[in-house]
Design an enzyme around this catalytic site. Structure first.
Site, PDB file in Angstrom:
ATOM      1  N   ASP A 122      96.771  41.473  51.066  1.00 33.83           N
ATOM      2  CA  ASP A 122      95.742  41.832  50.091  1.00 33.83           C
ATOM      3  C   ASP A 122      96.267  41.856  48.665  1.00 33.83           C
ATOM      4  O   ASP A 122      95.557  42.268  47.751  1.00 33.83           O
ATOM      5  CB  ASP A 122      95.116  43.182  50.447  1.00 33.83           C
ATOM      6  CG  ASP A 122      96.114  44.328  50.406  1.00 33.83           C
ATOM      7  OD1 ASP A 122      97.328  44.067  50.240  1.00 33.83           O
ATOM      8  OD2 ASP A 122      95.690  45.491  50.559  1.00 33.83           O
ATOM      9  N   HIS A 142      85.861  45.838  45.593  1.00 29.46           N
ATOM     10  CA  HIS A 142      85.817  44.375  45.568  1.00 29.46           C
ATOM     11  C   HIS A 142      85.451  43.867  44.182  1.00 29.46           C
ATOM     12  O   HIS A 142      86.036  42.901  43.685  1.00 29.46           O
ATOM     13  CB  HIS A 142      84.773  43.866  46.561  1.00 29.46           C
ATOM     14  CG  HIS A 142      85.160  44.024  47.997  1.00 29.46           C
ATOM     15  ND1 HIS A 142      86.413  43.737  48.484  1.00 29.46           N
ATOM     16  CD2 HIS A 142      84.419  44.424  49.076  1.00 29.46           C
ATOM     17  CE1 HIS A 142      86.437  43.953  49.789  1.00 29.46           C
ATOM     18  NE2 HIS A 142      85.239  44.384  50.175  1.00 29.46           N
ATOM     19  N   LEU A 178      75.815  46.469  54.860  1.00 28.02           N
ATOM     20  CA  LEU A 178      75.565  47.609  53.974  1.00 28.02           C
ATOM     21  C   LEU A 178      75.627  47.238  52.510  1.00 28.02           C
ATOM     22  O   LEU A 178      75.011  47.898  51.677  1.00 28.02           O
ATOM     23  CB  LEU A 178      76.556  48.735  54.277  1.00 28.02           C
ATOM     24  CG  LEU A 178      76.561  49.271  55.706  1.00 28.02           C
ATOM     25  CD1 LEU A 178      77.430  50.511  55.796  1.00 28.02           C
ATOM     26  CD2 LEU A 178      75.155  49.559  56.199  1.00 28.02           C
ATOM     27  N   VAL A 218      98.595  43.768  47.504  1.00 25.05           N
ATOM     28  CA  VAL A 218      98.962  45.130  47.099  1.00 25.05           C
ATOM     29  C   VAL A 218     100.186  45.550  47.902  1.00 25.05           C
ATOM     30  O   VAL A 218     100.165  45.502  49.146  1.00 25.05           O
ATOM     31  CB  VAL A 218      97.800  46.115  47.332  1.00 25.05           C
ATOM     32  CG1 VAL A 218      98.207  47.526  46.920  1.00 25.05           C
ATOM     33  CG2 VAL A 218      96.556  45.672  46.563  1.00 25.05           C
ATOM     34  N   GLU A 236      82.443  48.512  47.827  1.00 23.50           N
ATOM     35  CA  GLU A 236      81.979  47.333  47.099  1.00 23.50           C
ATOM     36  C   GLU A 236      82.472  47.310  45.661  1.00 23.50           C
ATOM     37  O   GLU A 236      82.799  46.250  45.123  1.00 23.50           O
ATOM     38  CB  GLU A 236      80.450  47.258  47.140  1.00 23.50           C
ATOM     39  CG  GLU A 236      79.860  47.087  48.532  1.00 23.50           C
ATOM     40  CD  GLU A 236      80.471  45.936  49.307  1.00 23.50           C
ATOM     41  OE1 GLU A 236      80.803  44.900  48.696  1.00 23.50           O
ATOM     42  OE2 GLU A 236      80.640  46.079  50.523  1.00 23.50           O
ATOM     43  N   THR A 259      99.972  48.801  50.592  1.00 23.19           N
ATOM     44  CA  THR A 259      99.040  48.818  51.719  1.00 23.19           C
ATOM     45  C   THR A 259      99.657  47.981  52.833  1.00 23.19           C
ATOM     46  O   THR A 259      99.766  46.766  52.710  1.00 23.19           O
ATOM     47  CB  THR A 259      97.660  48.242  51.334  1.00 23.19           C
ATOM     48  OG1 THR A 259      97.834  46.938  50.778  1.00 23.19           O
ATOM     49  CG2 THR A 259      96.969  49.136  50.330  1.00 23.19           C
TER      50      THR A 259
END
Length: 695
Positions: A261, A237, A192, A263, A234, A266
């Site tokens: 990640d 990112h 996508l 963070v 996106e 999360t």
């Protein structure tokens, strides 16, 4: 192949996974060969890859320091200017402006906690749903300072690739704009979108930006609400967020529990591709509603992700910190000052027949509060409406002027040849057109449509069936699959009793497989719609010259064909009938047209006699000499033509003003073959035709 140190190779392989992040529709995974979208992996130098690794380490150090010292508080939003580059091959990927604007709506809702579904986040995460405070605005000025709506369109087959070569077609400077390319492909099957995180593009601006497949851009048009958050993913990112499971593009891998990640709020997860709100894949509840997961039930960023993104926007890496500066926003036109800078308009039609109407549309940039239109030759001749409808009655070409104001500044634009109005009633019939009276097609009643900007219909004096001129397309293999149209003006057939359209043509193949097409269409609504009446094909009915490998030029009457179309119904017996020729190339040889005639009788030339003795040929039959004799009641502009038995133009005897009284014109019978001919006298809106015989 160059040798890369083992320790550096391990780092680079991880960067290859992290550098490009992609969002795919369940159950598909992201692409594995991320860096190959830029160039082959073995073409990256050791130094180039090492620089990417160093930039990642430096950005991560800056991020950790920023997050450690960051105190959430009220501040103006970070504003980022966006440009969408639509790369298309005239297919559904050429999405509408409205779909782009809807993608911006979704993006702004998601980054500013305005999405209506965020209150539905699972209770355990509801308290950390973040208002990131980043606002995205479509550019209002391009890099040269010209007005723009923030959307460009480029036609290219590279839309099916979606790779770096496609991105190289067009890119605006990344220190002012977030570049988003929309295409038929985002670099791989079922992908996508993809982008590169800031460290990977720090030293190469041409790699920077986001590629989206059109079916995942916005929630309307070719996309859908379920895919509309792919751009949000996106952009996450692009502002240095990883997937919630860490630095890979592969969810559902048990080893992801050992990843991170970067963070704090999360929870570790292996990543999901479903909306199981109770999944605990790494011994803690998964945040499956996070925009950086693959669950497709996205609703939120966390406060920790917000801090990490704001760190990236304050870092100099990939010039992210320059994007939201006030000076940048002024250059891109998205600051809050009045920005009207161009009056732009369009219309639903550019060519109409007399008595018809045109609707105009104000598409000016930006912040229009009032407008004044000027329509010379139209009714009304001025307007203040946004989308006025104007009626034109007299034939001609007319300008349109639009002046718009934002309440402070005014700008104006005039298009000189905005609307062409064709005569209604049109040219009297019968009509024969041999193109003898024109220096080029621009002076004729015919227009050419040449969408591929290739060799097209042009006047030639090289060869003709009659007279000295004809029309020609210089056809060759480079034109294969391309179409060109020759469109007539209007013709008055309101009093016709059946219609016949005839023409001469010549064509040769280059090889026996060439199947070029010549189609003839008619219209009874001034060209709004067309109806096919005949198709001549290169493999049989169009071919008059055989197979000619060199340049085909018909060498005599035997290499010309004649076609007569009689299947034109009474619904075309109107005052503004039009017809067109369409040639579709299959790489054959040249095609020629000559002596187009249209009559108001099923066969032959209509004889119109206003009264006895209005026009005579004496003697009739003629052998050594003859004269056309007629009388005018008053001074008038007249045209006298000599026609053959099929109504084709042979010679113009006179065109211009003549005084009242009797006139005699010598006919060139000594140079004419035996047979039947016509003299036609046209004055103002009437005409008479006299038949005569040469012995």
């Amino acid at each position: 192949m160059r040798m890369i140190p083992t320790t550096l190779l391990t780092t680079i392989l991880m960067l290859g996974i992290v550098a490009v992040q992609a969002q795919q529709d369940a159950p598909f995974h992201c692409q594995a060969d991320d860096l190959s979208l830029i160039k082959p992996l073995d073409s990256f130098s050791v130094e180039e890859l090492a620089r990417i690794a160093t930039d990642e380490a430096e950005l991560e150090a800056f991020t950790q320091d920023f997050v450690a010292n960051w105190a959430p508080g009220a501040r103006n939003p970070y504003v980022i200017t966006v440009v969408f580059h639509i790369i298309h091959d005239n297919g559904p990927e050429n999405i509408s402006n409205a779909q782009v604007e809807d993608a911006m709506r979704v993006l702004n809702e998601d980054f500013n906690k305005l999405n209506p579904d965020w209150p539905n986040v699972k209770a355990e995460f509801l308290g950390i749903v973040a208002d990131v405070g980043v606002e995205f605005r479509l550019a209002k000025k391009d890099p040269q300072g010209n007005c723009t709506n923030g959307i460009t369109r480029t036609q290219s087959v590279l839309t099916y690739e979606g790779d770096q070569t496609m991105k190289n077609l067009i890119q605006w400077r990344r220190d002012r704009y977030l570049n988003v390319w929309v295409a038929a492909s985002a670099g791989g099957p079922n992908t996508l979108g993809y982008t590169y995180r800031p460290n990977s593009v720090n030293n190469n601006a041409s790699w920077d930006g986001i590629v989206m497949v059109h079916t995942a851009t916005g929630a309307i048009g070719t996309s859908s609400p379920s895919r509309s958050r792919a751009l949000t993913h996106e952009v996450g990112h692009w502002i240095n967020l990883a997937h919630t499971w860490g630095n890979s593009n592969t969810p559902l891998d048990p080893d992801n529990c050992n990843g991170d990640d970067g963070v704090a709020d999360t929870p570790n997860t292996i990543g999901t591709q479903n909306c199981n709100l109770n999944s605990s894949t790494c011994n803690s509840l998964d945040n499956v509603e996070n925009y950086m997961d693959y669950s497709f039930c996205f609703k939120m960023f966390t406060e920790g992700q917000k801090a990490r993104m704001l760190a990236a926007l304050n870092a100099t890496t990939a010039q992210r910190s320059n994007l939201w500066q006030a000076s940048t926003l002024a250059l891109t036109g998205v600051n809050d000052e009045p920005q009207i800078c161009a009056a732009v308009f369009g219309s639903d039609q550019q060519v109409i027949c007399g008595g018809n109407s045109v609707t105009f549309h104000d598409m000016s940039f930006h912040g229009v509060q009032s407008r004044i239109w000027s329509f010379p030759g139209g009714t009304p001749d001025n307007s203040t409406a946004e989308n006025p409808t104007v009626t034109y009655t007299m034939a001609g070409t007319y300008p349109v002027t639009l002046t718009v104001s934002d309440g402070i500044n005014s700008v104006s634009s005039t298009v000189q040849n905005s609307i062409t109005v064709l005569a209604n009633p049109g040219v009297a019939t019968p009509m024969v057109e041999g193109f003898e009276d024109y220096a080029d097609l621009g002076g004729s009643p015919f227009t050419v449509v040449n969408p591929n900007n290739n060799a097209t219909w042009n006047l030639t004096s090289t060869v003709a069936y009659s007279g000295t001129k004809s029309l020609r397309i210089l056809n060759n293999s480079s034109m294969e699959g391309q179409s060109d149209e020759l469109i007539s003006g209007t013709y008055d057939l309101a009093d016709a009793n059946g219609i016949t359209l005839g023409f001469r043509y010549a064509y040769a193949q280059r090889n026996s497989a060439n199947d070029d097409r010549l189609r003839i269409w008619v219209s009874n609504n001034c060209g709004e719609t067309w109806s096919l009446r005949q198709q001549l094909r290169g493999i049989n009915t169009l071919n008059t010259g055989g197979v000619v490998s060199g340049t085909f030029v018909p060498n005599g009457p035997d290499q010309w064909g004649f076609s007569e179309i009689t299947n034109i119904s009474a619904t075309y017996e109107i005052s503004d009938m039009r017809f067109k020729f369409e040639f579709e190339s299959d790489g054959g040889n040249n095609v020629y047209l000559d002596d187009i005639n249209i009559n108001g009788q099923p066969v032959g030339l209509e004889e119109i006699m206003a009264e006895p003795d209005a026009l005579q040929v004496v003697p009739n039959p003629a052998e050594h000499s003859a004269q056309a004799v007629f009388s005018l009641e008053r001074t008038a502009r007249v045209r006298v033509e000599l026609l053959d038995v099929l109504g084709r133009h042979l010679r113009l005897m006179h065109e211009g003003e003549l005084a009242a009284g009797e006139h005699r014109m010598d006919l060139p019978v000594t140079s004419m073959e035996s047979g039947m001919y016509f003299v036609r006298l046209i004055q103002e809106s009437s005409q008479v035709v006299e038949r005569f015989v040469v012995k």
